[in-house]
Design an enzyme around this catalytic site. Structure first.
Site, mmCIF file in Angstrom:
data_model
loop_
_atom_site.group_PDB
_atom_site.id
_atom_site.type_symbol
_atom_site.label_atom_id
_atom_site.label_comp_id
_atom_site.label_asym_id
_atom_site.label_seq_id
_atom_site.Cartn_x
_atom_site.Cartn_y
_atom_site.Cartn_z
ATOM 1 N N THR A 70 3.177 4.146 15.639
ATOM 2 C CA THR A 70 2.793 3.042 14.942
ATOM 3 C C THR A 70 3.376 3.027 13.599
ATOM 4 O O THR A 70 2.874 2.382 12.704
ATOM 5 C CB THR A 70 1.197 2.385 15.029
ATOM 6 O OG1 THR A 70 0.608 3.385 14.275
ATOM 7 C CG2 THR A 70 0.699 2.373 16.339
ATOM 8 N N CYS B 32 -3.540 -3.577 4.662
ATOM 9 C CA CYS B 32 -2.394 -4.679 4.920
ATOM 10 C C CYS B 32 -2.848 -6.025 4.546
ATOM 11 O O CYS B 32 -2.042 -6.928 4.933
ATOM 12 C CB CYS B 32 -2.337 -4.552 6.425
ATOM 13 S SG CYS B 32 -1.788 -2.715 7.159
ATOM 14 N N HIS C 58 -1.799 -10.253 12.326
ATOM 15 C CA HIS C 58 -1.380 -8.838 11.652
ATOM 16 C C HIS C 58 -1.115 -7.919 12.896
ATOM 17 O O HIS C 58 -1.871 -7.773 13.749
ATOM 18 C CB HIS C 58 -2.511 -8.428 10.879
ATOM 19 C CG HIS C 58 -2.381 -6.826 10.292
ATOM 20 N ND1 HIS C 58 -1.150 -6.496 9.821
ATOM 21 C CD2 HIS C 58 -3.248 -5.615 10.313
ATOM 22 C CE1 HIS C 58 -1.082 -5.276 9.457
ATOM 23 N NE2 HIS C 58 -2.213 -4.718 10.035
ATOM 24 N N ASN D 10 5.588 -1.140 12.564
ATOM 25 C CA ASN D 10 4.344 -1.487 11.633
ATOM 26 C C ASN D 10 5.098 -1.541 10.273
ATOM 27 O O ASN D 10 5.795 -0.677 9.758
ATOM 28 C CB ASN D 10 3.319 -0.515 11.680
ATOM 29 C CG ASN D 10 1.992 -0.959 11.093
ATOM 30 O OD1 ASN D 10 2.086 -1.799 10.291
ATOM 31 N ND2 ASN D 10 1.188 -0.097 10.987
ATOM 32 N N SER E 163 -7.375 -2.896 6.741
ATOM 33 C CA SER E 163 -8.364 -1.736 6.868
ATOM 34 C C SER E 163 -9.062 -1.679 5.783
ATOM 35 O O SER E 163 -8.583 -1.839 4.429
ATOM 36 C CB SER E 163 -7.808 -0.523 7.401
ATOM 37 O OG SER E 163 -7.317 -0.551 8.573
ATOM 38 N N LYS F 52 -4.790 -7.629 22.122
ATOM 39 C CA LYS F 52 -6.191 -7.509 22.332
ATOM 40 C C LYS F 52 -7.154 -8.439 21.744
ATOM 41 O O LYS F 52 -7.891 -8.852 22.340
ATOM 42 C CB LYS F 52 -6.599 -5.899 21.893
ATOM 43 C CG LYS F 52 -6.296 -4.903 22.946
ATOM 44 C CD LYS F 52 -6.278 -3.394 22.088
ATOM 45 C CE LYS F 52 -6.000 -2.464 22.923
ATOM 46 N NZ LYS F 52 -6.840 -1.681 23.616
ATOM 47 N N SER G 94 -10.400 1.571 14.004
ATOM 48 C CA SER G 94 -9.664 0.399 13.209
ATOM 49 C C SER G 94 -9.353 -0.627 14.417
ATOM 50 O O SER G 94 -9.476 -1.852 14.047
ATOM 51 C CB SER G 94 -8.406 1.043 12.816
ATOM 52 O OG SER G 94 -7.289 1.042 13.902
ATOM 53 N N GLU H 154 0.633 -1.254 0.030
ATOM 54 C CA GLU H 154 0.072 -0.025 0.074
ATOM 55 C C GLU H 154 0.899 1.321 -0.050
ATOM 56 O O GLU H 154 0.413 2.306 0.320
ATOM 57 C CB GLU H 154 -1.002 -0.144 1.131
ATOM 58 C CG GLU H 154 -0.355 -0.140 2.457
ATOM 59 C CD GLU H 154 -1.507 -0.501 3.490
ATOM 60 O OE1 GLU H 154 -2.421 0.526 3.656
ATOM 61 O OE2 GLU H 154 -1.259 -1.380 4.434
HETATM 62 N N1 COA Z 1 1.762 2.836 30.946
HETATM 63 C C1 COA Z 1 1.204 1.897 30.461
HETATM 64 N N2 COA Z 1 0.243 1.843 29.434
HETATM 65 C C2 COA Z 1 -0.440 3.011 29.219
HETATM 66 C C3 COA Z 1 0.223 4.245 29.779
HETATM 67 C C4 COA Z 1 1.500 4.082 30.503
HETATM 68 N N3 COA Z 1 1.842 5.042 31.256
HETATM 69 N N4 COA Z 1 -0.400 5.379 29.437
HETATM 70 C C5 COA Z 1 -1.407 4.797 28.352
HETATM 71 N N5 COA Z 1 -1.469 3.685 28.444
HETATM 72 C C6 COA Z 1 -2.050 2.528 27.490
HETATM 73 C C7 COA Z 1 -3.674 2.991 27.607
HETATM 74 O O1 COA Z 1 -4.438 2.429 28.561
HETATM 75 C C8 COA Z 1 -3.959 2.092 26.433
HETATM 76 O O2 COA Z 1 -4.065 1.107 26.825
HETATM 77 P P1 COA Z 1 -5.341 -0.023 26.023
HETATM 78 O O3 COA Z 1 -5.498 0.314 24.705
HETATM 79 O O4 COA Z 1 -5.133 -1.267 26.682
HETATM 80 O O5 COA Z 1 -6.693 0.499 26.742
HETATM 81 C C9 COA Z 1 -2.821 2.536 25.567
HETATM 82 O O6 COA Z 1 -1.678 2.788 26.321
HETATM 83 C C10 COA Z 1 -3.062 3.539 24.309
HETATM 84 O O7 COA Z 1 -3.669 4.508 25.029
HETATM 85 P P2 COA Z 1 -4.440 5.493 24.310
HETATM 86 O O8 COA Z 1 -4.979 6.533 25.066
HETATM 87 O O9 COA Z 1 -5.731 4.464 23.664
HETATM 88 O O10 COA Z 1 -3.687 5.911 22.940
HETATM 89 P P3 COA Z 1 -3.982 6.946 21.743
HETATM 90 O O11 COA Z 1 -5.187 7.720 21.964
HETATM 91 O O12 COA Z 1 -2.637 7.799 21.580
HETATM 92 O O13 COA Z 1 -3.997 5.942 20.598
HETATM 93 C C11 COA Z 1 -3.893 4.193 18.731
HETATM 94 C C12 COA Z 1 -3.502 4.888 20.230
HETATM 95 C C13 COA Z 1 -3.083 3.114 18.539
HETATM 96 C C14 COA Z 1 -5.315 4.266 18.582
HETATM 97 C C15 COA Z 1 -2.986 5.229 17.708
HETATM 98 O O14 COA Z 1 -1.841 5.294 18.115
HETATM 99 C C16 COA Z 1 -3.596 4.992 16.397
HETATM 100 O O15 COA Z 1 -4.291 5.592 15.737
HETATM 101 N N6 COA Z 1 -2.537 4.122 15.607
HETATM 102 C C17 COA Z 1 -2.899 3.783 14.500
HETATM 103 C C18 COA Z 1 -3.913 2.768 14.742
HETATM 104 C C19 COA Z 1 -3.554 1.643 13.590
HETATM 105 O O16 COA Z 1 -2.201 1.576 13.268
HETATM 106 N N7 COA Z 1 -4.241 0.983 12.846
HETATM 107 C C20 COA Z 1 -4.048 0.120 11.956
HETATM 108 C C21 COA Z 1 -4.982 -0.441 11.165
HETATM 109 S S1 COA Z 1 -5.096 -1.964 10.960
#
Ligand code: COA
Length: 390
Positions: free
Chosen positions: A152, A111, A233, A275, A308, A242, A201, A79
């Site tokens: 990521t 992906c 993936h 990634n 996705s 998860k 996602s 992609e």
């Molecule tokens: N210690 C340990 N864990 C911590 C922490 C700390 N100090 N602070 C936060 N966390 C954890 C949160 O509890 C959360 O865990 P959970 O997902 O089990 O609930 C995790 O870290 C991520 O925190 P969050 O606030 O949800 O992160 P974010 O709002 O920055 O979003 C993504 C994270 C992954 C959604 C974002 O990076 C993203 O959009 N990435 C791209 C998504 C992707 O790759 N999609 C692929 C398509 S397949």
């Protein structure tokens, strides 16, 4: 006929950043990136590497002359394509000096397309049993500096040689797949960076995994115990964890322990590369095969592929006798150890150093890039690639 992975290897660029440094620079608690997201290091790609060179470098590291003469199909899954018309596979075909009586194409569905490529290869070999197919999954994950998706990112490619009577893993025919139109992640033609609804996602990915895993078990009348391991993936390792945990809730403590222990062993390469989109599932496979010393020939692995948009597939593979003798473990470890850690400032400089859109002529200095195959510039709007070993 048994068809599957005869050889499998990967390539990732020579630079990386530590996610702790990135967290500090972004004012984030490092535990969020290290544990919450589950990423330790992130590959940084120089402008002398693109999807074509990453894939060509991955293929170069696993193929011998016999393969080069016999491959009659190159299927390039990406992609991060470099041309709306010409397939990236054609460039790789030339760079590797493959047999001229060969098809070369490019396939796309976020992906997921590496899995589509494997299924196309299986069909081709079923009709042409002596054929060898080169499947390439190559990508640069790019969301932008200071964005939610920045943690990521990553870059790399997986190369697989698909043949009959494979030495590493037979890919079984039973498979379930699904398409659902969802806007969780996309990259419009005009954008260098992906657009993502990150939380959506994750929800869609887990939903498709649960749907497909249930459908597979029903279709084949099996339970979780039929799987010696599950592979995912993995845009970031927490996402795979998860999905795994979502099907373990009603399982015994012993089953939960078995699969989580194995997941933690297998996630290693994904955790330190980042990634790589189309190649992520197959990087998880390489990592498990090369890191898990308890896995035995005959083991059945379940693989969840997700792209996705969205398309998902769940299928299985059986590890072959003496499969360890056919891996490239030492080579991969040497490549990873030779990588150079750079600072966040250096990463930002590399990230911003992009090629101006529409430029017809440009030359790059490839002397600082240790990769055998590099992107050396553009001449009259044609990309120039160099294989230093030719
Ligand atoms: N210690 C340990 N864990 C911590 C922490 C700390 N100090 N602070 C936060 N966390 C954890 C949160 O509890 C959360 O865990 P959970 O997902 O089990 O609930 C995790 O870290 C991520 O925190 P969050 O606030 O949800 O992160 P974010 O709002 O920055 O979003 C993504 C994270 C992954 C959604 C974002 O990076 C993203 O959009 N990435 C791209 C998504 C992707 O790759 N999609 C692929 C398509 S397949």
């Amino acid at each position: 006929m048994k068809i599957g992975i005869n050889k499998i290897g990967f390539y990732t660029p020579h630079m990386y950043i530590d996610t702790e440094d990135l967290a500090i620079a972004r004012g984030v608690e490092p535990g969020k990136f290290k544990i919450g997201i589950g990423q330790d290091k992130m590959a940084v790609v120089p402008k002398t590497q693109d999807a074509v060179t990453l894939a060509a470098n991955a293929a170069l590291s696993i193929l011998d002359q016999e393969d080069i003469d016999a491959i009659d199909y190159v299927i390039f899954a990406t992609e991060s394509g470099i041309d709306h018309s010409k397939a990236a596979g054609v460039y790789v075909h030339q760079l590797l000096g493959l047999n001229e009586y060969c098809r070369s194409i490019e396939v796309k569905q976020a992906c997921y397309s590496g899995t589509a490529a494997i299924q196309i290869a299986k069909g081709h070999i079923a009709l042409n049993p002596d054929s060898k197919v080169l499947v390439l999954s190559s990508d640069i994950s790019r969301y932008g500096l200071n964005t939610g998706g920045e943690i990521t990112q990553g870059a790399g490619a997986v190369a697989m040689l698909i043949t009959r009577d494979p030495k590493v893993m037979v890919i079984e025919d039973q498979s379930v797949y699904k398409t659902e139109d969802v806007m969780d992640f996309w990259r419009p033609l005009y954008s260098e960076e992906a657009f993502v609804h990150g939380k959506l996602s994750v929800i869609q990915y887990i939903k498709l995994f649960q749907d497909l895993f249930t459908a597979y078990k029903e279709k084949n009348q099996v339970t979780l115990a039929a799987f010696d391991g599950l592979l995912f993936h993995m845009p970031y390792t927490k996402m795979g964890l998860k999905a795994l945990k979502s099907i373990l809730e009603n399982e015994s403590e012993q089953e939960q322990e078995r699969l989580i222990k194995q997941f933690n062993i297998g996630k290693y390469y994904n955790e330190i590369v980042g990634n790589i989109y189309t190649g992520s599932l197959y990087l998880n496979l390489i990592s498990l095969l090369e890191q898990d010393t308890e896995l035995k020939a005959g083991a059945r692995l379940g693989l969840f592929s997700y792209g996705s948009g969205s398309v998902g597939e769940f299928f299985t593979g059986i590890l072959q006798k003496n499969y360890r003798d056919h891996l490239f473990t030492e080579q991969h470890q040497q490549m990873l150890q030779a990588r150079e850690k750079i600072s966040v400032e250096q990463y930002e400089k590399v990230f911003m150093d992009t090629i101006p859109n529409g430029i017809g002529n440009i030359e790059f200095d490839i002397s600082n890039d240790p990769a055998p195959i590099c992107f050396a510039g553009i001449k009259d709007h044609m990309r120039q690639y160099i294989n230093k070993e030719q």
